[in-house]
Design a protein around this motif. Sequence first.
Motif, short mmCIF file in Angstrom:
data_model
loop_
_atom_site.label_atom_id
_atom_site.label_comp_id
_atom_site.label_asym_id
_atom_site.label_seq_id
_atom_site.Cartn_x
_atom_site.Cartn_y
_atom_site.Cartn_z
N ARG A 108 139.48 -61.00 5.23
CA ARG A 108 139.35 -60.62 4.01
C ARG A 108 139.89 -59.77 3.39
O ARG A 108 140.52 -59.82 2.15
CB ARG A 108 138.02 -61.39 3.14
N VAL A 109 139.33 -58.87 3.74
CA VAL A 109 140.13 -57.20 3.52
C VAL A 109 141.41 -56.94 3.42
O VAL A 109 142.28 -57.03 2.65
CB VAL A 109 138.92 -55.55 4.05
N GLN B 288 130.87 -64.24 13.42
CA GLN B 288 131.88 -64.54 13.48
C GLN B 288 132.32 -63.18 11.90
O GLN B 288 133.27 -63.07 11.31
CB GLN B 288 132.14 -66.07 12.89
N ALA B 289 130.73 -63.10 11.02
CA ALA B 289 130.80 -62.80 9.65
C ALA B 289 131.77 -60.99 9.90
O ALA B 289 132.14 -61.02 8.53
CB ALA B 289 129.31 -61.92 9.49
N PRO B 290 131.67 -60.29 10.73
CA PRO B 290 132.48 -59.23 10.51
C PRO B 290 133.69 -59.05 10.71
O PRO B 290 134.72 -58.60 10.41
CB PRO B 290 132.18 -58.05 11.67
N THR B 291 134.22 -59.87 11.17
CA THR B 291 136.06 -60.73 11.82
C THR B 291 136.10 -61.17 10.56
O THR B 291 137.55 -61.03 10.33
CB THR B 291 135.99 -61.38 13.03
N SER B 292 135.59 -61.52 9.68
CA SER B 292 136.06 -62.71 8.25
C SER B 292 136.10 -61.80 7.96
O SER B 292 137.06 -62.17 7.02
CB SER B 292 134.90 -64.42 8.08
N ASN B 293 134.82 -60.78 7.26
CA ASN B 293 134.89 -60.22 6.41
C ASN B 293 136.06 -58.91 6.36
O ASN B 293 137.07 -59.18 4.96
CB ASN B 293 133.45 -59.12 6.22
N PHE B 294 136.48 -58.47 7.13
CA PHE B 294 137.86 -57.80 7.62
C PHE B 294 138.84 -58.60 7.81
O PHE B 294 139.88 -57.69 6.49
CB PHE B 294 137.95 -57.61 9.13
N THR C 142 127.03 -65.33 12.51
CA THR C 142 126.92 -63.48 12.41
C THR C 142 127.39 -62.99 12.93
O THR C 142 128.17 -61.89 12.52
CB THR C 142 125.02 -63.14 12.90
#
Length: 174
Positions: free
Chosen positions: A151-152, A143-149, A141
């Motif tokens: 990817r963007v 790590q998810a925002p960092t991973s999504n950022f 949970t």
Amino acid sequence: MNKENKQQLVAEMHDKLLRAQAAFLADFRGMNVGQATELRNELRKAGVEFKVVKNTLLDIASKGTDKEALSPYYAGPTAIALSYDDPVAAAKVLSKFAKDATNPFTLKAGVLTGKAIGVADIQALADMPSREVLLGRLLGTLQAPTSNFVRVLAAVPGGFVRALDAIRAQKDGQ
């Protein structure tokens, strides 16, 4: 057991009750030696101490601790399971053992972080995922925002490269 031994046992149990994160009481009436040994081994693997103590001594030892809430359950043959690290692991082993129809073992009550809990609460605690699983979920949970950022950010140059490739393909086609 003489008075001196009893005082030593009470002092030892008081210390253990203070250190324990959770304590669970059970009625072991009717268990044979093989079943008791099996339960002790399972609890030992989970880092839980399982003891049979006289109710009066346990009542005296629990005075001044957060486990004092268990005193109404000190009746009949009573065993106490003390969990110093992971209360969920203890609840899982005890609950699984109590569900086994061949064992006459029954849970009475427990204390978790100073709050008395019933058998249904112990079962709910046993149904929780282990500490490692919960920590893994928390890490995912976080790590998810960092991973999504990431990817963007990677999608912007990737889109630009695809657009340039489409323009190149269009010019090669003419």
